[in-house]
Every structure is written in C-alpha cells, then in structure tokens.
Design a protein around this motif. Structure first.
Motif, PDB file in Angstrom:
ATOM      1  N   PHE A 328       0.799  -1.223   0.000  1.00 32.91           N
ATOM      2  CA  PHE A 328       0.000   0.000   0.000  1.00 32.91           C
ATOM      3  C   PHE A 328       0.836   1.279   0.000  1.00 32.91           C
ATOM      4  O   PHE A 328       0.316   2.356  -0.260  1.00 32.91           O
ATOM      5  N   ASP A 329       2.141   1.197   0.306  1.00 36.53           N
ATOM      6  CA  ASP A 329       2.917   2.420   0.535  1.00 36.53           C
ATOM      7  C   ASP A 329       3.763   2.782  -0.696  1.00 36.53           C
ATOM      8  O   ASP A 329       3.494   2.322  -1.805  1.00 36.53           O
ATOM      9  N   PHE A 330       4.806   3.608  -0.501  1.00 38.65           N
ATOM     10  CA  PHE A 330       5.604   4.088  -1.631  1.00 38.65           C
ATOM     11  C   PHE A 330       6.461   3.003  -2.279  1.00 38.65           C
ATOM     12  O   PHE A 330       7.079   3.256  -3.320  1.00 38.65           O
ATOM     13  N   ARG A 331       6.511   1.821  -1.691  1.00 39.54           N
ATOM     14  CA  ARG A 331       7.190   0.719  -2.359  1.00 39.54           C
ATOM     15  C   ARG A 331       6.427   0.280  -3.594  1.00 39.54           C
ATOM     16  O   ARG A 331       6.974  -0.397  -4.473  1.00 39.54           O
ATOM     17  N   VAL A 332       5.151   0.646  -3.674  1.00 43.51           N
ATOM     18  CA  VAL A 332       4.338   0.335  -4.846  1.00 43.51           C
ATOM     19  C   VAL A 332       4.613   1.381  -5.921  1.00 43.51           C
ATOM     20  O   VAL A 332       4.324   2.563  -5.737  1.00 43.51           O
ATOM     21  N   ASP A 333       5.187   0.948  -7.019  1.00 42.86           N
ATOM     22  CA  ASP A 333       5.513   1.854  -8.118  1.00 42.86           C
ATOM     23  C   ASP A 333       4.222   2.434  -8.696  1.00 42.86           C
ATOM     24  O   ASP A 333       3.303   1.698  -9.040  1.00 42.86           O
ATOM     25  N   GLY A 334       4.162   3.744  -8.792  1.00 48.68           N
ATOM     26  CA  GLY A 334       2.960   4.404  -9.299  1.00 48.68           C
ATOM     27  C   GLY A 334       2.243   5.213  -8.243  1.00 48.68           C
ATOM     28  O   GLY A 334       1.478   6.125  -8.576  1.00 48.68           O
ATOM     29  N   VAL A 335       2.452   4.899  -6.969  1.00 53.30           N
ATOM     30  CA  VAL A 335       1.871   5.702  -5.886  1.00 53.30           C
ATOM     31  C   VAL A 335       2.600   7.035  -5.841  1.00 53.30           C
ATOM     32  O   VAL A 335       3.825   7.090  -5.731  1.00 53.30           O
ATOM     33  N   THR A 336       1.862   8.126  -5.932  1.00 51.54           N
ATOM     34  CA  THR A 336       2.480   9.463  -5.949  1.00 51.54           C
ATOM     35  C   THR A 336       2.233  10.254  -4.674  1.00 51.54           C
ATOM     36  O   THR A 336       2.974  11.197  -4.389  1.00 51.54           O
ATOM     37  N   ALA A 337       1.196   9.892  -3.899  1.00 46.96           N
ATOM     38  CA  ALA A 337       0.895  10.649  -2.680  1.00 46.96           C
ATOM     39  C   ALA A 337       0.200   9.758  -1.660  1.00 46.96           C
ATOM     40  O   ALA A 337      -0.563   8.850  -2.025  1.00 46.96           O
ATOM     41  N   ILE A 338       0.451  10.027  -0.384  1.00 52.88           N
ATOM     42  CA  ILE A 338      -0.182   9.293   0.716  1.00 52.88           C
ATOM     43  C   ILE A 338      -0.536  10.296   1.814  1.00 52.88           C
ATOM     44  O   ILE A 338       0.285  11.139   2.184  1.00 52.88           O
ATOM     45  N   SER A 339      -1.753  10.199   2.321  1.00 53.47           N
ATOM     46  CA  SER A 339      -2.161  11.019   3.465  1.00 53.47           C
ATOM     47  C   SER A 339      -2.192  10.148   4.712  1.00 53.47           C
ATOM     48  O   SER A 339      -2.653   9.006   4.681  1.00 53.47           O
ATOM     49  N   CYS A 340      -1.690  10.692   5.814  1.00 58.37           N
ATOM     50  CA  CYS A 340      -1.577   9.945   7.074  1.00 58.37           C
ATOM     51  C   CYS A 340      -1.934  10.870   8.230  1.00 58.37           C
ATOM     52  O   CYS A 340      -1.300  11.912   8.411  1.00 58.37           O
ATOM     53  N   ASP A 341      -2.939  10.494   9.013  1.00 58.57           N
ATOM     54  CA  ASP A 341      -3.347  11.312  10.158  1.00 58.57           C
ATOM     55  C   ASP A 341      -2.539  10.951  11.400  1.00 58.57           C
ATOM     56  O   ASP A 341      -2.709   9.865  11.968  1.00 58.57           O
TER      57      ASP A 341
END
Length: 546
Positions: A328-341
């Motif tokens: 689910f995180d940036f190790r997945v190629d193609g993920v450009t942004a993640i929001s975390c509370d």
C-alpha cells in the motif's frame, strides 16, 4: 463613390463564404466537444448509472416543484425539517435558566480560578460522553495519561509559536520537518517530500490541488477529473467541489469491498489527473487493491493517491506485528501521494496530519506563492497561513514518546481486538450478522443477514447501552473503529451485541433511526436527499447557536 461601393460589394462577396465556413467550423467544434464529454461520461459511469443519475436529478427537481405547488406536501416537508431542528436544538443547546450564557465579553478579565470553575460547571451541567469507558468507535485516540501530560507540556512551551515565522520559531520548523521525515521513512520513502496539515481533509485537499496543478503544468489539462471508489472519504468530493474538479465515483465489488478495477480503467480519459485508493477506508475498514490501481496510474501517467488517514500508524506496522497486509505504501511503483493522520493512531493532538509525495518536485505544486504582494513576498505550503506551532510540538512529542516499539505494540493490541470481533461475529452470529469484506486493520463493519432484524435498530439499542458506533449505508451496516480504549471492552461489546440483535429481532420498535450523518450519531430517519441535506445544514447551524 461608385468605386467605393463596388469595392465594398466585392469584399462582402469574398468574405461571405469565409464567415459561413468559420461559423460551421465553430459549430462542429462545439458539437464534437460536447459529444466527447458525453462519450467520456458514459464510458466512465455506464449507461445504467447515467440514466439513474438523470432520473435522480429529475426526481429531485420534481420534488422541489411539488413542494412549491402542493401546499400539503410542502407543509409535510417543513414539518419534518422543523422536527429535526427541534431534536437538534434539544440535543446540542443547553436549556434552562440555570445555564449561564457568555454572549459578550466580561467587563473585566476573569481569574484563572473562575475560568477553571466555569469550565467544570459546564461539563457538569451540560454533560459530556464518558469517552474513557472505551465504548466509542474511533473519535478519541487516547495514548494514555502519561502522554497527555507530555502533550500539555509541549503546548505550554510552544503555545504562542507560529511556523509562518520560522526565523522567530526555528525549533518548531525543525520539529515539523522531522515529523514529515519520520512519516516518510515509516511509509518507505525517506527521499520523498511532504508537509503537515490540520487534518486528513486538508491533506486530501492539498493532494488533489497538487495533482491538479501538476497536470495543468505538465499536460495542459484545464478540465481535470479524478476517479474515486464509492467508499473513499467524502473529503475527495469536498476537494473537488472547492477546486472545480469533476469526480467519477466508481462502484465496489460486493464480496471484496474493493473498487471495481474494470470500471476504473474504463473511466480514465485524457482529463484524468489522479486515481484514489484507501488503506483503509472509513465506511467498512477495507483496503483497495493499491498495486492494481497504481499500475493503471503508471500506465496513463497520472497521479495515484493512497488515503491512509485512518490507517495512519496501524498500516505500516501490520507486517512487523505479524498480520497479513497487501502492499500500500511508496514501495508500490505508481503511488504518488499518501495522506496519514498523526492525530489518530499516532496519538498526536487533534488537528494534525501529514501529506506525503513521492518527490519534492511534485510537492512544489502544493505551494501558494505571491511574489508581488504589496506586503512583501508571500508563500505558504498549505491552506492556512498562520498555524499553531503547539500542535506541531505536540505531534513531535507524541511520536518521540511512542517510538517504533510503542506503535508496534499498539498495532498488535488494536488489530488483535478487531480480528477478535470480526472472528466472533462470523462464528457466533451466523445467519444473523455478516462482516463486510476482509478488513485488515482496526475497523470492522457488519450488516444484518436476517431480514427480520434491522441493523440500524441494533445500532440504536447499542446506543442505549452506552456505545457510540457509526452507521453506514449501501449496504446498511454499523462499524466500530477500535482504539486502545476499546481493546479491553471487546468481550463486553460482543455480549451487548448479542442482546441488541435479540431485542431488535424479537421486539423491534420499527424505527432504526441511526442516521448516517458523519460526526452526528443519531437524529433522523430515512428522508429524501434534498430534505436530509437541509437537515444537515440545520445541524451545522445548530453548532453555532449559543
């Protein structure tokens, strides 16, 4: 004079066909542009969904017309709204002559002793939910009394600080940068970029704004569109409404509760700027197929936002805690942004979140810069100008206090409790309740498989037993988001749920009034969307009645 008139006639004759051709070209362009938009809309939504949307629009307008033309129907609607307003007033606004109201400034400043006494009186007279008993779904993410003392100390030290002035408060600037760095490392992108925000909604709005401006600058997109799952947080719709972006809401697969990938792929067009997936979503706590979504985003050179606002400090610790988890995180190629509370399972003070990007180049599109303002060069990283440095200090302190081992243990306890609840519902409520999808983290949603038992009536009965749960729709269900406070109450929850299901099935009241208004709890029943929208507005107005 005659030669002048002759020249004019010649010009009219020569320009006439040109103007006609120009008009034809403009008309054809306009028609083709509209047809392309219709084709893209139909491809994204499908004919059935498009017809249903059109039918809903017609029904809404017919209802509004009926309310204007039919006095009886108008009075009925007005009565429903007035009744809802009455319920809201009684629920939120204290009544009686004994209630002291502070409607204007006191002639002289009050003492600290008076202020503390008045706050205690308000808590006693008005009352508040006893959240420490562990019967609240989410809402309060308490890291323990010792951590609370640390947060208070951080507030005390930095209560007047403002990161808008980093030269005045360099320590706050340092702490904010370190919060972002720690979150980036936690989500496996230490060389990435990010910023703190006031909460998950602002993090999401910032990501949508960033991808909009990136797409405009790099691809020339002026009519941006985003594609979101039906289970995505409403903040994406809010961002789209603020930023004038078209939203395509995609259905989910009933069994997995993940977004339908075929529909997502069909919906992508040259105006698409980003896809959205949740890890995990708010309604049922399930995780979208982030790998597949990111692959689509990569193939079409568009953004891919993973909403980990609720997953926050749970999702990154699932694997080391021994729980199964899909990438689910940036190790997945193609993920450009993640929001975390950080203010959820990070146990930071409320009003704290982080938006992360794959690289600093993308983050630049989040900034607002006004180089020619008369007050001097103005630049801010997010929506707010001035921001509370005390929240940043509290967040930094919470993360330092908990540490890796603290969050790992917290994940084990909370997710372990959620797995227990899901397992016991499946084992002990066969033919009565069912769990939605396969939730990997802290949220468990369940619906009724017994036609004689309304799940929202079950929710009402649980409310009478002191539980504050969340009602959801499509399908009707209830969810519980476990926290550290909830973990010791798992057995009590299951026992109360047995009683509630039994009562709802055998002696139903026929109401089931648990409303699906985020943050409200229960007030009204199933009303027409246009009327329930007015009730939601009344709810917001009520919050500001003194």
């Amino acid at each position: 004079m005659a030669s002048k008139n002759l020249r004019q006639r010649v010009q009219d004759i020569s320009l006439g066909p040109v103007l006609e051709h120009f008009k034809t070209v403009v008309f054809v362009y306009f028609v083709l542009a509209r047809l392309i938009k219709v084709q893209r809309h139909l491809r994204a939504r499908g004919l059935r969904t498009t017809l249903m949307e059109y039918w809903t629009w017609m029904s809404k307008n017919f209802l509004l017309l009926a309310l204007k033309c039919l006095p009886d129907q108008r009075k009925k609607a007005e009565a429903e709204i007035a009744n809802a307003k009455f319920i809201l007033d009684n629920k939120f606004i204290p009544k009686g002559e004994a209630v002291t109201r502070h409607m204007s400034l006191p002639p002289k400043g009050q003492s600290s002793e008076w202020i503390a006494s008045e706050m205690e009186k308000m808590d006693t007279e008005i009352g508040h939910t006893e959240w420490k008993n562990g019967k609240i779904s989410g809402a309060v993410y308490h890291g323990g009394d010792d951590l609370t003392k640390i947060l208070i100390a951080a507030f005390d030290r930095y209560c007047v600080s403002n990161p808008l002035h980093p030269d005045v408060f360099p320590a706050v600037r340092k702490m904010e940068a370190e919060i972002v760095a720690m979150c980036l490392r936690m989500y496996n992108n230490p060389m990435g970029a990010g910023a703190t925000t006031s909460g998950g909604t602002e993090s999401i709005i910032m990501s949508v704004k960033t991808h909009r401006d990136w797409a405009r600058a790099t691809k020339g997109i002026t009519e941006p569109e985003i594609i979101v799952p039906d289970t995505a947080h409403a903040a994406f719709d809010k961002a789209a409404a603020y930023l004038k972006i078209k939203v395509h809401t995609m259905p989910i697969v009933r069994e997995t509760r993940q977004v339908d990938l075929k529909r997502v792929a069909r919906a992508i067009n040259p105006n698409t700027i980003m896809l959205v997936g949740s890890a995990v979503n708010f309604p049922d706590g399930c995780q979208d197929n982030i790998v597949a979504l990111a692959k689509l985003a990569r193939e079409h050179n568009i953004g891919m936002h993973v909403d980990c606002c609720l997953g926050s400090f749970i999702m990154p610790f699932l694997e080391p805690a021994g729980f199964p988890v899909e990438p689910f995180d940036f190790r997945v190629d193609g993920v450009t942004a993640i929001s975390c509370d950080t203010h959820k399972y990070g146990f930071a003070p409320k009003g704290s979140s982080v938006i992360m990007y794959r690289n600093a180049e993308l983050r630049k599109h989040q900034y607002y810069v006004h180089p020619t303002w008369t007050g001097g060069l103005y630049a801010s990283p997010s929506i707010a100008g001035s921001r509370p440095g005390s929240l940043i200090a509290g967040t930094w302190a919470a993360m330092q206090y908990m540490g890796y081992e603290g969050y790992l243990q917290s994940c084990r306890e909370i997710v372990g409790g959620a797995k227990t609840i899901a397992g016991r519902i499946k084992a002990e409520f066969q033919g009565k309740l069912y769990v939605l999808g396969n939730p990997p983290a802290s949220v468990v949603a369940f619906g009724s498989s017994d036609p004689k038992c309304s799940i929202h009536e079950v929710g009402d009965i649980m409310s009478k037993k002191g539980w504050h749960l969340n009602g959801i729709v499509r399908p009707d269900a209830i969810h519980i988001a476990l926290t550290r406070l909830t973990v010791p109450m798992v057995d009590t929850f299951i026992a109360d749920l047995h009683d509630a299901v039994h009562e709802a099935r055998d002696t139903p009241s026929g109401k089931g009034t648990m409303v699906q208004l985020y943050g409200l709890g229960k007030v009204a029943g199933a009303l027409a969307p246009s009327i329930s929208g007015q009730i939601a507005t009344e709810f917001l107005d009520t919050l500001y009645r003194a």
